[in-house]
Design an enzyme around this catalytic site. Structure first.
Site, PDB file in Angstrom:
ATOM      1  N   LYS A 221       0.814  -1.219  -0.097  1.00 57.03           N
ATOM      2  CA  LYS A 221      -0.071  -0.220   0.009  1.00 57.03           C
ATOM      3  C   LYS A 221       0.723   1.322  -0.114  1.00 57.03           C
ATOM      4  O   LYS A 221       0.723   2.114  -0.672  1.00 57.03           O
ATOM      5  CB  LYS A 221      -0.876   0.081   1.425  1.00 57.03           C
ATOM      6  CG  LYS A 221      -1.922   0.947   1.312  1.00 57.03           C
ATOM      7  CD  LYS A 221      -2.841   0.923   2.441  1.00 57.03           C
ATOM      8  CE  LYS A 221      -2.288   0.802   3.893  1.00 57.03           C
ATOM      9  NZ  LYS A 221      -1.836  -0.455   4.032  1.00 57.03           N
TER      10      LYS A 221
ATOM     11  N   THR B 231       4.052   1.378  -0.836  1.00 58.28           N
ATOM     12  CA  THR B 231       4.865   1.743  -2.143  1.00 58.28           C
ATOM     13  C   THR B 231       3.865   2.161  -3.103  1.00 58.28           C
ATOM     14  O   THR B 231       4.344   2.942  -4.005  1.00 58.28           O
ATOM     15  CB  THR B 231       5.377   0.110  -2.339  1.00 58.28           C
ATOM     16  OG1 THR B 231       6.195  -0.311  -1.532  1.00 58.28           O
ATOM     17  CG2 THR B 231       5.996   0.062  -3.716  1.00 58.28           C
TER      18      THR B 231
ATOM     19  N   ALA C 202      -3.776   1.254  12.277  1.00 53.37           N
ATOM     20  CA  ALA C 202      -4.866   1.337  11.892  1.00 53.37           C
ATOM     21  C   ALA C 202      -5.870   0.078  12.492  1.00 53.37           C
ATOM     22  O   ALA C 202      -6.943   0.079  12.593  1.00 53.37           O
ATOM     23  CB  ALA C 202      -5.218   1.097  10.406  1.00 53.37           C
TER      24      ALA C 202
END
Length: 557
Positions: A73, A75, A275
Site C-alpha cells: 500500500k 509502495t 489502523a
C-alpha cells in the site's frame, strides 16, 4: 536475477536538498526548520497563509485484507505520487511515520519499497525528527504526574484501582503489557496494577494526528480521562494540570515533516497511529498542508479498507471536513490466492481456482468504498510470477463491479510503472461522487458499532461482553454517547478472528471492552483478541539490523 534490497536502493539515491523539494510546493527556505540537508519541518505559518487557497484533489490509498504475501500500500502510494508528477500533475504524498515496533519486529517499516520509496529511508524508519519520541515522552509525563498527584496527598480522591491511563513505549514489548508499579515502600509510590501500550495506540498519538493546531492539541489533551475518583467522577489531564507541559513537549513535533521520494516528489510524513488498534491516518495538519500546496494529494490509511479506510472516512474526514475525490484499493494476485486458501510456498504457480476463491475479499473492499459514494480504482501491485490469465481474471471481476483497474509496477520501475494508475486516478477524480458516512454521529455507540460491523465487515451483528456493557453504561453516564467509534480489530480478517480469511459470512463481532478517548473524540471498541501492545516474533527483524564503523546501516529491509 539479483535484486537490490530496499535499503541498498535508498542508499544509492541522489536526493535533492530539501530546500529544493519545498520549492516545488511553493514553500520558501524561511518557512523550513532544517533537520540536516534532506528533511525539514514546516512552519505553522505556511498553512495559515494558504487558508484561502482552494484544495487540490484528495486521493486515499487503501488495500485488501493483509496477508503474509504482502500488498504494498505505501509502495503504491509513493509510486502513484511519482506517476502523477510524471504525467505533468503537481502531486505530493502525505504518509504516516513508521513505528519502531514493526521496524524491529515483523511487518517492517513504512517508507515504501523498491523504486517507490521515501527517503532518507533509514531516518524515516528509525528516529526521523523525533516526533514519536516526543509523543511517548508527553504520554509518560502525564502518567508520572498522575502517580505523583496520588503520592503527594491525592487531593482529587483518585481511586488507584480505577486508573485507565497506562504508560507507552514505541517498541513491541509483551512483557510490559501488564505490570505492578509502586513497589518498594511509601517513598516509591502507591502500589497498583498498570501496563504499557505501544505509542502508536496512545490517545496522545490520536490527538496529535487529529489536532488542527497547537492550541487545539492542548485543549484535546486536557480532555483526556485518566482515572476515576472514589465517588466515580472522571479525572482529566486538566484536573492534574498536565496539558500545558505535555503540549510544550509537542510544540515542535506537531509541525509537519517534509521529505521526498526517490524521484524527488514532495512527501509529508507526520504522525503514525496503527489502523488495527487506532485510527491509522497521518496528521490532519499534513493532509491539509498537502491539499493547499499541490493539485493532487495522495495519502494512505493503514491495513485494509475495513480498518484504515473506514476510520479515515468516518473519523478523520468527519472531524477535519475532508472529502476524498477517489480511492485506490491495492491488491496482489499473490495475496488474493492466499485468501483463496493457497499456502505461501505455492504462490509462484498459476492457480486460477485459488484466485477465484480469494477475489471475493477484493470485491468486499470495493463494495465498502462504493458505500461511501466514492469512485474506486483497483491497483494490482504486479509481481513477476503473476500470469496473464490471473491478471485478466482480476480485471474481469473489477469490470463487473464497475471499478477501474490498473497494473502497478512501481516497485520495479518507480513513477514510470505508475503512469497507467495515475491516469486512471486522474479520471476517477473527475467523476461525480456522493460522499456519505456509514453511520450518523447521533446514533448510540452500539448502533454505530453495529453499522460498521454489518456494512463494512459483513457481520451479522455485534455481541458485547459484560465488561463492554459496563464501559458503555459509564460512557452514557458521562454524556459521551455522541463520540465517534474507532474499532480495534485484527487486520488479518474482515471478522475479529484472524483465521477467517477471504470473505467470511455468518459471523458476529465480539466487543470485549470500550475505552473512552474523550480528547481524540472517539470511543475505542476492543474486539476479539486484539492487543494494544504487540510482541516480537520468533525471529524479529532486529536480528538482521546492523551498523558499521562509518555509521552505515544494513539489514533494514
Amino acid at each position: 536475477m539479483a535484486f537490490l534490497s530496499d535499503i541498498e536502493i535508498a542508499q544509492a539515491a541522489n536526493p535533492l536538498p530539501i530546500v529544493k523539494v519545498a520549492e516545488k510546493l511553493g514553500i520558501s527556505e524561511d518557512d523550513l526548520e532544517l533537520y540536516g540537508r534532506y528533511k525539514a519541518k514546516i512552519s505553522p505559518a505556511v498553512l495559515k497563509s494558504l487558508k484561502d487557497k482552494p484544495d487540490g484533489k484528495l486521493i486515499l490509498v487503501t488495500a485488501i485484507t493483509p496477508t503474509p504475501a504482502g500488498e504494498g500500500k505505501t509502495t503504491t502510494s509513493v509510486g502513484l505520487t511519482d506517476g502523477l508528477n510524471a504525467i505533468g500533475k503537481k502531486a505530493c504524498a502525505a504518509l504516516r511515520e513508521p513505528s519502531l515496533g514493526p521496524s524491529f519486529g515483523l511487518k517492517g517499516g513504512a517508507a515504501g519499497g523498491g523504486y517507490a520509496q521515501v527517503i532518507p529511508m533509514e531516518d524515516i524508519n528509525l528516529h526521523f525528527t523525533g516526533d514519536l519520541h516526543a509523543i511517548t515522552t508527553a504520554h509518560n509525563l502525564c502518567a508520572a504526574m498522575l502517580d505523583n498527584h496520588i503520592q503527594q496527598g491525592n487531593e482529587l480522591g483518585i481511586d488507584p484501582r480505577r486508573i485507565v491511563f497506562r504508560r507507552a513505549m514505541d517498541l513491541n514489548e509483551r512483557a510490559l503489557r501488564n505490570i505492578v508499579i509502586g513497589l518498594g515502600g511509601p517513598a516509591n509510590g502507591v502500589p497498583r496494577e498498570s501496563g504499557f501500550d505501544i505509542t502508536v495506540a496512545s490517545e496522545v498519538m490520536a490527538i496529535f494526528c487529529l489536532a488542527s493546531d497547537l492550541m487545539d492539541l492542548k485543549a484535546r489533551l486536557g480532555r483526556m480521562v485518566l482515572a476515576y475518583t472514589y465517588d466515580n467522577k472522571p479525572v482529566t489531564v486538566d484536573d492534574i494540570h498536565a496539558a500545558g507541559s505535555m503540549a510544550a513537549l509537542l510544540k515542535d513535533a506537531i509541525k509537519p515533516n517534509l521529505a521526498q521520494t526517490l524521484e524527488g516528489s514532495p512527501a509529508f510524513i507526520h504522525g503514525g497511529p496503527f489502523a488495527n488498534i487506532a485510527h491509522g491516518c497521518n496528521s490532519v495538519q499534513a493532509t491539509r498542508l498537502g491539499l493547499k500546496c499541490a493539485d493532487y494529494l495522495v495519502t494512505e490509511a493503514g491495513f485494509g479498507a475495513d480498518l484504515g479506510a473506514e476510520k479515515f472516512l468516518d473519523i478523520k474526514c468527519r472531524m477535519a471536513g475532508l472529502k476524498p475525490d477517489a480511492v485506490v484499493v491495492v491488491a496482489t494476485v499473490r495475496a488474493l490466492k492466499m485468501h483463496g486458501g493457497l499456502s505461501k510456498k505455492d504462490l509462484a504457480r498459476e492457480d486460477l481456482d485459488a484466485l477465484e476463491a480469494g477475489i471475493p475479499n477484493l470485491i468486499k473492499h470495493i463494495e465498502n468504498i462504493t458505500k461511501y459514494g466514492l469512485p474506486v480504482v483497483v491497483a494490482i501491485n504486479k509481481f513477476p510470477t503473476d500470469t496473464n490469465a490471473e491478471l485478466a481474471l482480476v480485471a474481469k471481476k473489477c469490470e463487473e463491479l464497475g471499478a477501474e483497474f490498473a497494473l502497478s509496477e512501481v516497485w520495479e520501475k518507480g513513477g514510470k510503472g505508475g503512469i497507467e494508475l495515475a491516469q486512471k486516478v486522474v479520471k476517477a477524480c473527475e467523476k461525480p461522487s456522493t460522499f456519505k458516512f456509514i453511520y450518523d454521529a447521533d446514533m448510540s455507540p452500539k448502533e454505530k458499532m453495529n453499522a460498521i460491523a454489518r456494512e463494512i465487515y459483513g457481520a451479522d451483528g455485534v455481541d458485547f461482553t459484560l465488561q463492554a456493557e459496563k464501559d458503555l453504561e459509564r460512557i452514557h453516564e458521562l454524556g459521551k454517547d455522541n463520540l465517534l467509534v474507532c474499532m480495534a480489530k485484527t487486520q488479518y480478517s474482515l471478522s475479529d478472528d484472524p483465521a477467517k480469511i477471504g470473505r467470511p459470512s455468518g459471523f458476529r463481532i465480539t466487543v470485549r471492552e470500550v475505552r473512552l478517548s474523550a480528547g481524540a473524540g472517539f470511543l475505542v471498541a476492543i474486539t476479539g483478541s486484539i492487543m494494544t501492545m504487540p510482541g516480537l516474533p520468533k525471529k524479529p527483524a532486529a536480528l538482521n539490523i546492523d551498523v558499521d564503523a562509518d555509521g552505515k546501516i544494513t539489514g533494514l529491509f
